[in-house]
Scaffold this active site. Sequence first.
Site, short mmCIF file in Angstrom:
data_model
loop_
_atom_site.label_atom_id
_atom_site.label_comp_id
_atom_site.label_asym_id
_atom_site.label_seq_id
_atom_site.Cartn_x
_atom_site.Cartn_y
_atom_site.Cartn_z
N SER A 1 38.66 39.23 34.62
CA SER A 1 38.50 40.05 35.54
C SER A 1 37.47 41.42 35.19
CB SER A 1 39.69 40.74 36.11
OG SER A 1 39.71 41.79 37.23
N ASP B 1 33.92 44.77 40.00
CA ASP B 1 34.42 44.59 38.66
C ASP B 1 33.60 43.04 38.41
OD1 ASP B 1 35.87 42.99 40.27
OD2 ASP B 1 37.80 43.09 38.86
N ASP C 1 34.66 40.10 38.30
CA ASP C 1 34.86 38.97 39.15
C ASP C 1 34.73 39.35 40.60
OD1 ASP C 1 37.44 40.30 39.30
OD2 ASP C 1 38.71 38.40 39.26
N ASP D 1 36.84 41.00 42.71
CA ASP D 1 38.00 41.33 43.35
C ASP D 1 38.44 42.66 43.54
OD1 ASP D 1 39.32 41.42 40.97
OD2 ASP D 1 40.69 40.19 41.15
#
EC number: 5.4.2.10
Length: 450
Positions: A102, A244, A246, A248
């Site tokens: 993440s 960010d 990834d 999400d």
Amino acid sequence: MARKYFGTDGIRGKANIFPMTPDFAMKVGIAVGVLFRSKATSRRVVIGKDTRLSCYMLENALVAGFTAAGMDAFLLGPIPTPAVAMLCRSLRADIGVMISASHNAFYDNGIKLFGPDGFKLSDEKETKIEALLDSDISELPLANCEEIGRAKRVEGDIYRYIEYAKRTLPRDVRLDALRIVVDCANGATYKAAPRALWELGAEVIAINDEPNGFNINQECGSTDLTSLRNKVHEVRADVGIALDGDGDRVLMVDEKGQMIDGDQLIAVIAEHWHKTGRLHHKGIVTTVMSNLGLERFLSEKGLKLIRTDVGDRYVVDMMRQKKYNIGGESSGHIILSDFCTTGDGLVAALQVLACMKESQQPMSQLCKRFEPVPQILKNKVVHNKNVLQKSEVQAALTKASEHLGKEGRLLVRASGTEPVIRVMAEGDDRKAMTAIVDDLITLIARHDHD
């Protein structure tokens, strides 16, 4: 019962250090494959990843494990986490995997798992996986030689995600005349986000869109808005979007370079959906970290706010339980269940941009829905998270909570993904909140070394 490998968002750690080693990743693939394979299904897994260097290693290890368990692996390449959840459903897979840590730096990595419905796995499923991981690998029932799985790279998956994101807006909504800076965090959205915004008609200036395996989340993206603010000022943009690593979560900045956090973004979407009759059951779900100002704002409009523990999976669980269709975190995880089963930074940003176009307000005006209550949050790196259980620390926490009473909130929690204790005090008196947090941080530091 405390779990051994799974934290609040999958399995996570430093690359090439247990549990993020190739041998353990292969075992994860075998264990998950054994649990989810079924003769009644296609025995199919979709695997996505972000842009950190170790993703290549972990992807190959997971493929070895899943195919050994008899599952066919569909490889998506670098793609946002919400795209994995979406494609898990679209490709009728039995399980979805995202290799990502993440918003963390490149040296960390993780494994997130999604069920065939696109939702993150339940605690019960993760507990079953842990039991398999604790068994000897020779005891896990591998596929026989005729049923070993195959691996295949999926073509065009990123464009399927772009179309999916665009379809969350009405067909007559265009972003013409908007100059948008998008910070891709050198992560998984580096192709999808700029392309989707451009196809919707915006003038797009993409930054931090050249990943090299090491620069993901490095002084960029939703964890560091400096470069985004500077670029917004430089090109006189209408808005900046920070994703960010990834994809999400999302934060935004207005035309003045001021940060717009997840709470304000949720307020914008919730108010608009309430006015247009799209908000379900007159309520939203956030976590204990969301600002008291958001709660007051919603209350004035007759809307409920339900809080959960930190972690978007807990927000989603409560949304499903209450049948709400908006939830999220101040950090920028925003879940819009009319479209998504998990946080989707691009989709959330598109909803805010649609509100901006409809209202014809500048971002600085649109996203000032409430005045945040002063919230002091500090993190303390610790050697032992159990320091919070020590009697003197517990007594200090009780005393501080009683002092705040109904006029504020105190939250002290161990991070589920990092060796960190977070201390947050919230109330109208900023100076008093700062003193409470500083005193508790000092106390925790002292007892951490006892």
